[in-house]
Design an enzyme around this catalytic site. Structure first.
Site, mmCIF file in Angstrom:
data_model
loop_
_atom_site.group_PDB
_atom_site.id
_atom_site.type_symbol
_atom_site.label_atom_id
_atom_site.label_comp_id
_atom_site.label_asym_id
_atom_site.label_seq_id
_atom_site.Cartn_x
_atom_site.Cartn_y
_atom_site.Cartn_z
ATOM 1 N N ASP A 8 -42.010 27.752 -21.635
ATOM 2 C CA ASP A 8 -40.972 28.232 -20.712
ATOM 3 C C ASP A 8 -39.636 27.678 -21.179
ATOM 4 O O ASP A 8 -39.517 26.482 -21.452
ATOM 5 C CB ASP A 8 -41.248 27.790 -19.274
ATOM 6 N N ASN A 16 -36.749 29.049 -6.887
ATOM 7 C CA ASN A 16 -38.109 29.147 -7.437
ATOM 8 C C ASN A 16 -39.151 28.499 -6.537
ATOM 9 O O ASN A 16 -40.343 28.835 -6.618
ATOM 10 C CB ASN A 16 -38.199 28.460 -8.805
ATOM 11 N N CYS A 146 -39.511 41.930 -9.395
ATOM 12 C CA CYS A 146 -39.699 41.102 -8.198
ATOM 13 C C CYS A 146 -38.375 40.893 -7.471
ATOM 14 O O CYS A 146 -38.339 40.789 -6.248
ATOM 15 C CB CYS A 146 -40.309 39.755 -8.591
#
Length: 298
Positions: A8, A16, A146
């Protein structure tokens, strides 16, 4: 699990935290790799964690997956299994192709709004994979992100637990119950699980190299500007693409075309993306819901 690699390039943001439960307020602005490593080591300090603070791209994917955890050793080998935590089509196709070339299985998941999917792909190098389920990506804009469609905060954790279950079963050698050859779907609103069968396509092309996955997922729209403006050039395109590439003086074909089910299936498999309005009754839609249509029931 003795060794885990985490890929990542992002850092933890407060937005988040309601869905990426491995992070917390204490690691805001910390790299997600480091945050996840701290949490895993806090739970079980015996687990070895390696971090890759970089983008998972066609340039890095073969090295990361293929070299494995101990890529500095002479006897290094690929990771035993890859877990998909991505949120976009290009990365999922990339994971699929890398794992197919190297011969590594991977656990897929996708979420949107209140629904999620999980599957175990490329089992023993012969099981169905992502390209058997989705040979070509949907046209850009057909599936909201999303950010656009939203996602229930607990859903990523739910699907992640299911993925972890599949990984543990695989490590234990309990392959008979793995989600290979089927896709598990979860509807959080109705609290129901279902599964759909999935078979390896006999005519699926052998994957030998990585490609430009951003361009691949951009679809025909990315090429429309360079297409010739003739009537034949509009065949196999959606209505808006045809309008972009032609005008009334160049389109000479008939205004209406019929298509038989077999021909429709072949065209869809080749990347055809028509816009279809479903005008059946609600009861008919409940019996069979066509995934490529928009139902406008009143």
């Amino acid at each position: 699990v003795g060794k885990i690699g985490i890929v990542d390039a992002d850092t933890v943001d407060a937005s988040n935290l309601q869905r990426q439960i491995i992070h917390g307020t204490s690691t805001i602005d910390v790299s997600k790799c480091e945050s996840a490593k701290r949490r895993i080591e806090d739970i079980n300090p015996l687990v070895q964690v390696r971090t890759y603070e970089e983008e998972f791209t066609a340039a890095s994917a073969m090295r990361i997956v293929g070299n494995g955890f101990d890529d500095d050793d002479d006897d290094n080998h690929p990771y035993d299994v890859v877990v998909d935590g991505s949120d976009n089509f290009p990365t999922k196709y990339l994971i699929n192709d890398v794992c197919d070339i190297i011969g590594v299985p991977w656990v897929y998941s996708a979420i949107l709004a209140f629904e999620g999917q999980v599957a175990f792909f490329n089992l023993d190098g012969t099981g169905p994979n992502y390209r058997d389920m989705l040979p070509t990506p949907p046209p850009p804009g057909d599936v909201p992100s999303c950010a656009e469609g939203g996602v229930l905060g607990v859903l990523p954790g739910t699907m992640g637990c299911l993925q972890a279950t599949e990984v543990i079963k695989y490590i234990l050698g309990r392959k008979e119950g793995l989600l290979s050859g089927r896709v598990l779907t979860f509807d959080a609103m109705s609290m129901k699980f279902n599964d759909v069968g999935l078979s390896r396509q006999p005519d699926r092309e052998v994957i030998t190299e990585l490609i430009d996955y951003q361009g691949f997922c951009a679809g025909h729209k990315a090429k429309a500007a360079d297409a010739p403006t003739t009537a034949s050039a509009t065949q196999g395109r959606t209505m808006d693409e045809a309008e972009d590439a032609t005008d009334d003086t160049t389109v000479t074909g008939p205004e209406f075309h019929s298509v038989q089910p077999k021909e429709c299936l072949e065209k869809l498999s080749d990347g055809w993306s028509p816009w279809v309005l479903d005008v059946r009754l609600q009861t008919e839609n409940d019996i069979v819901q066509l995934p490529f249509t928009e139902n406008d029931i009143v």
